[in-house]
Design a protein around this motif. Structure first.
Motif, short mmCIF file in Angstrom:
data_model
loop_
_atom_site.label_atom_id
_atom_site.label_comp_id
_atom_site.label_asym_id
_atom_site.label_seq_id
_atom_site.Cartn_x
_atom_site.Cartn_y
_atom_site.Cartn_z
N GLN A 118 -20.12 -33.83 55.37
CA GLN A 118 -20.58 -35.21 55.56
C GLN A 118 -19.67 -36.19 54.85
OE1 GLN A 118 -24.74 -34.18 54.33
NE2 GLN A 118 -25.14 -36.18 55.26
N PHE A 119 -19.29 -35.84 53.63
CA PHE A 119 -18.40 -36.71 52.85
C PHE A 119 -17.08 -36.92 53.59
CE2 PHE A 119 -14.98 -37.25 49.78
CZ PHE A 119 -15.45 -38.30 49.01
N LEU A 120 -16.54 -35.84 54.19
CA LEU A 120 -15.26 -35.96 54.91
C LEU A 120 -15.41 -36.86 56.13
CD1 LEU A 120 -14.01 -32.26 54.63
CD2 LEU A 120 -13.13 -34.25 53.40
N ILE A 121 -16.55 -36.77 56.79
CA ILE A 121 -16.79 -37.65 57.95
C ILE A 121 -16.83 -39.11 57.48
CG2 ILE A 121 -18.48 -38.28 59.74
CD1 ILE A 121 -19.16 -35.24 59.90
N ASN A 150 -7.37 -38.87 58.19
CA ASN A 150 -7.50 -38.65 59.63
C ASN A 150 -8.18 -37.30 59.89
OD1 ASN A 150 -5.55 -36.67 59.27
ND2 ASN A 150 -3.86 -37.94 60.04
N ALA A 151 -8.42 -37.01 61.15
CA ALA A 151 -9.19 -35.82 61.50
C ALA A 151 -8.47 -34.55 61.03
CB ALA A 151 -9.38 -35.78 63.01
N GLU A 152 -7.13 -34.56 61.11
CA GLU A 152 -6.38 -33.36 60.75
C GLU A 152 -6.50 -33.06 59.24
OE1 GLU A 152 -2.43 -32.69 62.69
OE2 GLU A 152 -1.82 -32.35 60.62
N LEU A 153 -6.42 -34.11 58.43
CA LEU A 153 -6.54 -33.91 56.98
C LEU A 153 -7.96 -33.45 56.63
CD1 LEU A 153 -5.40 -33.97 54.16
CD2 LEU A 153 -5.71 -36.45 54.11
N SER A 154 -8.93 -34.00 57.32
CA SER A 154 -10.32 -33.60 57.09
C SER A 154 -10.49 -32.10 57.37
CB SER A 154 -11.21 -34.44 58.01
OG SER A 154 -12.49 -33.95 58.05
N LEU A 186 -1.33 -27.72 59.76
CA LEU A 186 -0.25 -27.62 58.79
C LEU A 186 1.11 -27.44 59.45
CD1 LEU A 186 -1.30 -25.24 55.89
CD2 LEU A 186 -1.02 -27.72 55.87
N ALA A 187 2.13 -28.03 58.81
CA ALA A 187 3.51 -27.79 59.24
C ALA A 187 4.08 -26.58 58.49
CB ALA A 187 4.35 -29.02 59.00
N ALA A 188 3.59 -26.41 57.25
CA ALA A 188 4.00 -25.26 56.41
C ALA A 188 3.23 -25.34 55.11
CB ALA A 188 5.51 -25.32 56.11
N CYS A 189 3.25 -24.26 54.33
CA CYS A 189 2.68 -24.37 52.99
C CYS A 189 3.57 -23.70 51.97
CB CYS A 189 1.25 -23.86 52.92
SG CYS A 189 0.95 -22.28 53.63
N ALA A 190 3.35 -24.06 50.71
CA ALA A 190 4.15 -23.51 49.61
C ALA A 190 3.18 -23.09 48.52
CB ALA A 190 5.11 -24.57 49.09
N LYS A 203 1.09 -26.32 65.29
CA LYS A 203 1.47 -26.88 63.99
C LYS A 203 0.93 -28.29 63.84
CE LYS A 203 5.75 -24.48 63.11
NZ LYS A 203 7.18 -24.64 62.93
N GLY A 204 0.71 -28.70 62.60
CA GLY A 204 0.23 -30.05 62.33
C GLY A 204 1.24 -30.85 61.53
N GLN A 205 0.77 -31.94 60.96
CA GLN A 205 1.64 -32.91 60.28
C GLN A 205 1.66 -32.75 58.77
OE1 GLN A 205 3.41 -35.26 62.01
NE2 GLN A 205 2.70 -34.01 63.71
N HIS A 206 0.90 -31.80 58.24
CA HIS A 206 0.73 -31.77 56.78
C HIS A 206 1.42 -30.60 56.11
CE1 HIS A 206 -2.64 -34.33 58.15
NE2 HIS A 206 -2.34 -34.99 57.06
N LEU A 207 1.78 -30.82 54.85
CA LEU A 207 2.32 -29.76 54.00
C LEU A 207 1.29 -29.48 52.92
CD1 LEU A 207 5.93 -31.20 53.47
CD2 LEU A 207 5.25 -29.42 55.10
N LEU A 208 0.98 -28.22 52.72
CA LEU A 208 -0.01 -27.85 51.69
C LEU A 208 0.70 -27.07 50.59
CD1 LEU A 208 -3.04 -27.47 50.77
CD2 LEU A 208 -3.00 -25.34 52.08
#
Ligand code: AFP
Length: 338
Positions: free
Chosen positions: A8-11, A20-24, A84-88, A104-109
């Protein structure tokens, strides 16, 4: 008041335009993976997961079985989500690419899957720390250099502490919020919104066994804390050191105080003890968003341009006035030296 779940908090945060939806979705996946890590750590000796894995990580440190398991849980959970685009990971030399066949997505984790792992076998709190960055435009196979962004560019940061309760602390740059895992239901429930760390501190966390190796301004500063009421500070300070950064930081996020891992003669060559990408930057973001401060003793942590994925830095963080004083002592000592 009705309990607010993490979902709920993320919404709400999406509706407020903070994420944005992807980060959520990414945060949901990380939180789900951390629930699995909580289950694995909670089994203790019965899970057959205590002890050494018999391997070393990129830092040359012995890996515990739970380090390896937690790393795999996070990698696996994030591989297929499409956010995710990639993670480290602190446990791996190079970034992990998204396996072929998955979107793939736009984020790096970035994550430290199980920080404080030398505490696992003695049943003391450990934790996961994570940080989210945006993948630079046009990059389809992110390499280490694409992760090397200053902490000020973080889109999200959080940690989960596996203690008597499992607690997630999260920021998207609009305050720091805490969620407690309801173990029966299996969801994280908002337990504190917009946390504020008191600006003054009466508690400090430091590994005092390194005292003789510290630089003069650190010796001066801690000397004054120890002198208490009879010294120049005119008040007594209490000391705590869990040796799990997540647990020490969580105490500060809960009741104020400061945490120091300064540069000392033993670790001077490596630049510090804690890793900027996996520990210092995410914790600095969380602390600043709660009204605290985070420096290396000389400069704001989040403004450093990182030069290596596994780079280490000194860390001073917590109650603002105290961190500023310790930082001023270092800056004055440097200025006096020319
Ligand atoms: P481990 O993950 O190897 O236990 O290291 C924990 C840590 O990175 C951080 O969580 C602690 O604050 C710090 O190291 C403790 O360092 P000392 O053992 O030098 O006190």
């Amino acid at each position: 008041m009705k309990p607010v779940s993490l979902i709920q908090f993320l919404i709400e945060e999406r509706r407020a335009g903070h994420i944005n939806a992807e980060l959520s979705l990414l945060i949901e996946v990380v939180a789900r993976a951390c629930k699995r890590i909580a289950v694995a750590t909670g089994k203790g000796a019965l899970g057959g997961v205590l002890g050494e894995a018999g391997t070393g990580n990129i830092q040359g440190e012995a890996q515990k079985k739970l380090d390896v398991i937690s790393n795999e849980i996070l990698l696996e959970a994030n591989a297929w989500g499409g956010h995710l685009a990639a993670c480290a990971s602190e446990e791996m030399e190079d970034p992990q690419q998204i396996p072929d066949g998955y979107p793939k997505g736009q984020h790096l984790l970035l994550f430290d899957p199980l920080d404080g792992s030398s505490n696992i076998d003695v049943n003391i709190s450990v934790g996961t720390i994570f940080s989210v960055l945006r993948c630079p435009d046009g990059v389809t196979e992110p390499k280490a250099e694409h992760f090397l962004q200053p902490g000020t560019t973080q889109l999200a940061a959080g940690y989960v502490v596996y203690g008597p309760a499992t607690v997630l602390v999260l920021t998207f740059g609009h305050g720091t919020h805490e969620f407690t895992l309801d173990r029966e239901v299996g969801s994280f429930i908002l337990s504190r919104r917009a946390i504020r760390i008191p600006e003054q501190a009466t508690e400090f966390a430091i590994n005092m066994s390194n005292q003789r190796h510290w630089q003069p301004p650190m010796q001066r500063y801690v000397g004054e804390l120890l002198a208490g009421k009879t010294g120049p500070r005119g008040k007594d300070f209490n000391m705590r050191w869990v040796a799990s950064m997540v647990a020490d930081v969580h105490r500060i996020v809960t009741r104020g105080g400061v945490f120091y891992y300064p540069l000392d003669a033993k670790i001077e060559k490596q630049g510090g003890k804690l890793r900027i990408m996996y520990e210092a930057n995410p914790m600095a973001f969380i602390i600043e968003q709660a009204g605290g401060a985070a420096t290396t003793g000389r400069q704001r942590i989040m403004e450093i341009q990182p030069t290596g994925l596994h780079q280490r830095v000194p860390v001073f963080l917590g109650s603002k006035e105290e961190v500023e004083l310790a930082t001023r002592y270092h800056q004055e000592a440097d200025a006096a030296q020319g």
